[in-house]
Design a protein around this motif. Structure first.
Motif, PDB file in Angstrom:
ATOM      1  N   VAL A 438       0.840  -1.206   0.000  1.00  0.00           N
ATOM      2  CA  VAL A 438       0.000   0.000   0.000  1.00  0.00           C
ATOM      3  C   VAL A 438       0.869   1.247   0.000  1.00  0.00           C
ATOM      4  CG1 VAL A 438      -1.573   1.368   1.400  1.00  0.00           C
ATOM      5  CG2 VAL A 438      -2.031  -1.048   1.055  1.00  0.00           C
ATOM      6  N   VAL A 439       1.914   1.253   0.821  1.00  0.00           N
ATOM      7  CA  VAL A 439       2.821   2.409   0.883  1.00  0.00           C
ATOM      8  C   VAL A 439       3.471   2.642  -0.475  1.00  0.00           C
ATOM      9  CG1 VAL A 439       4.870   3.364   1.995  1.00  0.00           C
ATOM     10  CG2 VAL A 439       3.256   1.997   3.337  1.00  0.00           C
ATOM     11  N   ILE A 440       3.942   1.570  -1.094  1.00  0.00           N
ATOM     12  CA  ILE A 440       4.612   1.703  -2.393  1.00  0.00           C
ATOM     13  C   ILE A 440       3.647   2.236  -3.451  1.00  0.00           C
ATOM     14  CG2 ILE A 440       5.721   0.408  -4.252  1.00  0.00           C
ATOM     15  CD1 ILE A 440       6.877  -1.466  -2.129  1.00  0.00           C
ATOM     16  N   MET A 441       2.430   1.691  -3.480  1.00  0.00           N
ATOM     17  CA  MET A 441       1.473   2.090  -4.518  1.00  0.00           C
ATOM     18  C   MET A 441       1.029   3.541  -4.374  1.00  0.00           C
ATOM     19  SD  MET A 441       0.906  -0.342  -6.705  1.00  0.00           S
ATOM     20  CE  MET A 441      -0.744  -0.368  -7.400  1.00  0.00           C
ATOM     21  N   ARG A 442       1.016   4.061  -3.149  1.00  0.00           N
ATOM     22  CA  ARG A 442       0.636   5.468  -2.969  1.00  0.00           C
ATOM     23  C   ARG A 442       1.613   6.400  -3.673  1.00  0.00           C
ATOM     24  NH1 ARG A 442      -2.819   7.362   1.146  1.00  0.00           N
ATOM     25  NH2 ARG A 442      -4.467   5.802   1.483  1.00  0.00           N
ATOM     26  N   PHE A 443       2.867   5.948  -3.827  1.00  0.00           N
ATOM     27  CA  PHE A 443       3.871   6.821  -4.436  1.00  0.00           C
ATOM     28  C   PHE A 443       4.163   6.457  -5.890  1.00  0.00           C
ATOM     29  CE2 PHE A 443       4.615   7.219   0.103  1.00  0.00           C
ATOM     30  CZ  PHE A 443       4.711   8.590   0.240  1.00  0.00           C
ATOM     31  N   PHE A 456      -5.968   7.978   7.626  1.00  0.00           N
ATOM     32  CA  PHE A 456      -4.812   8.654   8.221  1.00  0.00           C
ATOM     33  C   PHE A 456      -3.528   8.491   7.405  1.00  0.00           C
ATOM     34  CE2 PHE A 456      -7.581   7.316  11.790  1.00  0.00           C
ATOM     35  CZ  PHE A 456      -8.033   8.580  12.157  1.00  0.00           C
ATOM     36  N   GLY A 457      -3.669   8.398   6.098  1.00  0.00           N
ATOM     37  CA  GLY A 457      -2.489   8.417   5.254  1.00  0.00           C
ATOM     38  C   GLY A 457      -1.885   7.043   5.016  1.00  0.00           C
ATOM     39  N   PRO A 458      -0.829   7.007   4.169  1.00  0.00           N
ATOM     40  CA  PRO A 458      -0.265   5.727   3.735  1.00  0.00           C
ATOM     41  C   PRO A 458       0.756   5.126   4.692  1.00  0.00           C
ATOM     42  CG  PRO A 458       0.853   7.509   2.598  1.00  0.00           C
ATOM     43  CD  PRO A 458      -0.205   8.157   3.468  1.00  0.00           C
ATOM     44  N   PHE A 459       1.051   5.783   5.816  1.00  0.00           N
ATOM     45  CA  PHE A 459       2.126   5.291   6.678  1.00  0.00           C
ATOM     46  C   PHE A 459       1.639   4.685   7.992  1.00  0.00           C
ATOM     47  CE2 PHE A 459       4.277   8.650   4.186  1.00  0.00           C
ATOM     48  CZ  PHE A 459       5.228   7.854   3.561  1.00  0.00           C
ATOM     49  N   LEU A 460       0.766   5.376   8.707  1.00  0.00           N
ATOM     50  CA  LEU A 460       0.431   4.991  10.082  1.00  0.00           C
ATOM     51  C   LEU A 460      -0.078   3.559  10.182  1.00  0.00           C
ATOM     52  CD1 LEU A 460       0.160   5.731  13.041  1.00  0.00           C
ATOM     53  CD2 LEU A 460      -2.125   6.647  12.541  1.00  0.00           C
ATOM     54  N   PHE A 461      -1.226   3.267   9.609  1.00  0.00           N
ATOM     55  CA  PHE A 461      -1.818   1.938   9.743  1.00  0.00           C
ATOM     56  C   PHE A 461      -1.034   0.856   8.995  1.00  0.00           C
ATOM     57  CE2 PHE A 461      -6.405   3.363  10.939  1.00  0.00           C
ATOM     58  CZ  PHE A 461      -5.920   3.743  12.179  1.00  0.00           C
ATOM     59  N   PRO A 462      -0.632   1.089   7.732  1.00  0.00           N
ATOM     60  CA  PRO A 462       0.104   0.027   7.026  1.00  0.00           C
ATOM     61  C   PRO A 462       1.425  -0.356   7.698  1.00  0.00           C
ATOM     62  CG  PRO A 462      -0.768   1.603   5.460  1.00  0.00           C
ATOM     63  CD  PRO A 462      -0.979   2.189   6.817  1.00  0.00           C
ATOM     64  N   LEU A 463       2.220   0.640   8.091  1.00  0.00           N
ATOM     65  CA  LEU A 463       3.509   0.319   8.701  1.00  0.00           C
ATOM     66  C   LEU A 463       3.329  -0.273  10.094  1.00  0.00           C
ATOM     67  CD1 LEU A 463       5.754   3.332   7.601  1.00  0.00           C
ATOM     68  CD2 LEU A 463       5.503   1.068   6.561  1.00  0.00           C
ATOM     69  N   LEU A 464       2.341   0.214  10.835  1.00  0.00           N
ATOM     70  CA  LEU A 464       2.064  -0.358  12.150  1.00  0.00           C
ATOM     71  C   LEU A 464       1.582  -1.800  12.013  1.00  0.00           C
ATOM     72  CD1 LEU A 464       1.967   0.203  15.185  1.00  0.00           C
ATOM     73  CD2 LEU A 464      -0.384   1.021  14.888  1.00  0.00           C
ATOM     74  N   GLY A 465       0.695  -2.048  11.058  1.00  0.00           N
ATOM     75  CA  GLY A 465       0.218  -3.409  10.834  1.00  0.00           C
ATOM     76  C   GLY A 465       1.333  -4.344  10.431  1.00  0.00           C
ATOM     77  N   ALA A 466       2.232  -3.875   9.554  1.00  0.00           N
ATOM     78  CA  ALA A 466       3.361  -4.710   9.126  1.00  0.00           C
ATOM     79  C   ALA A 466       4.304  -4.999  10.284  1.00  0.00           C
ATOM     80  CB  ALA A 466       4.110  -4.018   7.989  1.00  0.00           C
ATOM     81  N   ALA A 467       4.566  -3.974  11.113  1.00  0.00           N
ATOM     82  CA  ALA A 467       5.496  -4.148  12.237  1.00  0.00           C
ATOM     83  C   ALA A 467       4.951  -5.139  13.264  1.00  0.00           C
ATOM     84  CB  ALA A 467       5.770  -2.794  12.891  1.00  0.00           C
ATOM     85  N   ILE A 468       3.673  -5.008  13.627  1.00  0.00           N
ATOM     86  CA  ILE A 468       3.091  -5.917  14.624  1.00  0.00           C
ATOM     87  C   ILE A 468       3.041  -7.339  14.086  1.00  0.00           C
ATOM     88  CG2 ILE A 468       1.033  -6.431  15.975  1.00  0.00           C
ATOM     89  CD1 ILE A 468       0.398  -3.470  16.035  1.00  0.00           C
ATOM     90  N   ALA A 469       2.661  -7.492  12.821  1.00  0.00           N
ATOM     91  CA  ALA A 469       2.624  -8.827  12.226  1.00  0.00           C
ATOM     92  C   ALA A 469       4.012  -9.453  12.224  1.00  0.00           C
ATOM     93  CB  ALA A 469       2.071  -8.749  10.801  1.00  0.00           C
ATOM     94  N   LEU A 470       5.050  -8.637  11.988  1.00  0.00           N
ATOM     95  CA  LEU A 470       6.422  -9.139  12.007  1.00  0.00           C
ATOM     96  C   LEU A 470       6.817  -9.606  13.407  1.00  0.00           C
ATOM     97  CD1 LEU A 470       9.131  -9.591  10.591  1.00  0.00           C
ATOM     98  CD2 LEU A 470       9.720  -7.206  11.115  1.00  0.00           C
TER      99      LEU A 470
END
Length: 547
Positions: A438-443, A456-470
């Protein structure tokens, strides 16, 4: 940020005419080749798959896939072996992680409404190699997921026949020949058991239904979804009067070996995460949705929200009516009710609901898996026979039959807990890559139409979701991670031997117009296709007139 992605792309640009790139760079360019979004959308628009699923159908698909083994089986196992009563927290954490990823899935599905799901999204954003990795991972997720639920279905069928008809089936033909020991982290022989015939039966039965058509499968799923929601509500409100508050103490049991404590809560999260994978199955029905850009986000988010509330309710009541150490059986909801008087009617209802509910999960998993193979085969990643649609039913019948047979074999010989762990860790990897996509496609494609955008933009939820899943993935037990690495290593060998050599994007010169036409007309001439569509239109008109 856009400049960063541009520079990365420029570093892998093909050489000028007459200029030869070094071998390592040619391979890197090849592995990083992305499938153009325009090509993906063009191929999706020309599909012959029948677009018959509306918004409520897609929500039912999500609920049908989510409410199953997670609520009827893994709730008790995660409480008994991992988190204790804190499995309630495990469900909350898993629900939050899933919600973050659900937003990303919704945006990607509304932008790229193709049946390939996370595989297609990753191929379009991160290149062929990463697309292959997530596609291979999805095969593990859906196939093993369906096998997991088939084992649980078998256990509830055995319990149902015993409670209702007094018939006791022999373990020889209703249990797996091997078991998983959570303390020693190893397999052990299940003496006296040879094969799980009910698990094999349900896999083959639903495979047959899926070959016959998506419309028929959707009708069956909708009926089952209504039944199992009613049953879950009956358990929550019917069993809450037996709750003993002392069973919630200690809420987070002291760590014992590989179980309990704070790490046990996260291990429980990793285990019950399997219960949430259904919402991403909605995206595999993209090419059969009437209005995918608007309806797919609804199907994903609404089904996840409804099921999360039901999960937390069931986990709370279940841990309150029986000590958590006694909830490790294959049918914990009915086991927890047995010590209480006048609950036979409720146990029978739960068993019937579980049988129906687990059936719909297997149905949706076996629906999603062939569509992943179907899409990958059309990209040249697998033999093209897997990319054919049935002449009459317009279903990907070859991968459907193949998936059903493999699911039947796995469900017939492996236990539920080992299968569930493998599915969960595969799902986590898919969530990580979709969030990053999602982050990549936004740019890279900011101008593309999106039926839904992550809040809330392309960073907050996607990066938080990726980090917690990791984090949850890293905290998985060693053997589960080792099995994932082994599966991925096998996948890379398959890719090197076949996918790398026959990919349509990477090897366009190997694909003749006749090869491409093999997918486009699926063996039909124009007259046959028009007649088939006219018959479909008449059938739909008759159904609507009767309604």
């Amino acid at each position: 940020m856009k400049q960063i992605f541009t520079r990365i792309g420029q570093s892998f640009q093909a050489a000028e005419p007459g200029q030869q790139l070094p071998l390592w760079k040619r391979v890197a360019v090849r592995l990083a080749t992305r499938k153009p979004i325009e090509q993906i959308l063009r191929e999706g628009a020309g599909t012959q798959m029948r677009r018959v699923l509306g918004r409520l159908d897609l929500i039912a698909v999500g609920i049908g896939a989510i409410i199953g083994s997670g609520i009827f089986v893994l709730t008790g196992i995660a409480a008994a072996e991992n988190a204790g009563p804190a499995v309630i927290v495990s469900f909350v954490i898993a629900g939050v992680i899933s919600a973050l990823s659900a937003f990303s899935y919704s945006e990607m599905a509304s932008m790229v409404p193709i049946s390939g799901s996370a595989y297609t999204y990753t191929y379009a954003t991160m290149g062929e190699l990463m697309g292959w990795i997530i596609g291979w991972d999805l095969i593990l997720e859906y196939l093993v997921g369906a096998a997991t639920v088939s084992v649980s279905w078998s256990a509830y069928v055995v319990s149902f026949f015993k409670d209702v008809f007094g018939v006791t089936f022999t373990p020889k033909t209703t249990q797996a020949p091997v078991l998983w020991d959570n303390d020693s982290l190893s397999f052990r022989v299940n003496r006296g058991a040879y094969v799980n015939i009910p698990a094999i039966f349900i896999s083959l039965l639903l495979t047959t239904l899926l070959v016959l058509g998506i419309r028929q499968a959707s009708w069956v799923n909708q009926v089952i979804v209504v039944v199992k929601i009613v049953v879950v509500l009956f358990f929550i409100f019917g069993a809450c009067r037996f709750v003993d508050r002392s069973n919630y103490t200690p809420f987070v049991p002291r760590r014992e070996g590989h179980s309990y404590g704070a790490q046990g809560v996260f291990k429980g999260t990793q285990r019950v995460f399997f219960a949430y994978i259904g919402f991403d199955a909605v995206s595999t029905a993209s090419q059969e949705a009437k209005d995918p850009q608007r309806d797919l986000p609804w199907g994903i988010c609404a089904s996840l929200g409804i099921c999360t509330a039901l999960y937390i309710g069931v986990a709370t009541v279940l841990c309150g009516i029986m000590p958590y150490r006694q909830l490790g059986g294959a049918s914990p909801l009915t086991d927890a009710l047995k010590p209480h008087e006048n609950t036979k009617w409720l146990r029978i209802l739960i068993e019937l609901g579980a049988i129906c509910g687990l059936s719909s999960v297997i149905l949706i998993m076996l629906m999603g898996q062939p569509r992943i193979l179907f899409t990958m085969a059309r990209d040249g990643m697998f033999p093209r026979i897997l990319g054919r649609l049935h002449r009459r039913f317009k279903t990907p019948y070859v991968p459907t039959i193949a998936s059903g047979l493999v699911c039947a074999v796995l469900g017939g010989v492996l236990p539920v807990d080992i299968l569930g762990d493998m599915t969960s860790i595969g799902t986590l990897l898919a969530f990580i890559l979709v969030n990053i996509g999602v982050v990549i496609m936004r740019f890279t494609h900011p101008e593309m139409e999106r039926g839904f955008r992550v809040p809330f933009g392309p960073f907050l939820f996607p990066l938080l979701g990726a980090a917690i899943a990791l984090v949850v993935l890293v905290l998985s037990d060693g053997p589960t991670i080792y099995r994932l690495f082994i599966w991925m290593a096998i996948g890379l060998v398959v890719y090197a031997l076949y996918g790398y050599r026959w990919s349509r994007v990477g090897n366009p010169e190997k694909w003749t117009p006749e090869d491409v036409a093999y997918f486009q007309d699926c063996g039909l001439d124009d007259g046959d296709e028009r007649r088939g569509r006219d018959e479909d239109d008449k059938e739909e008109a008759n159904v609507e007139a009767k309604a």
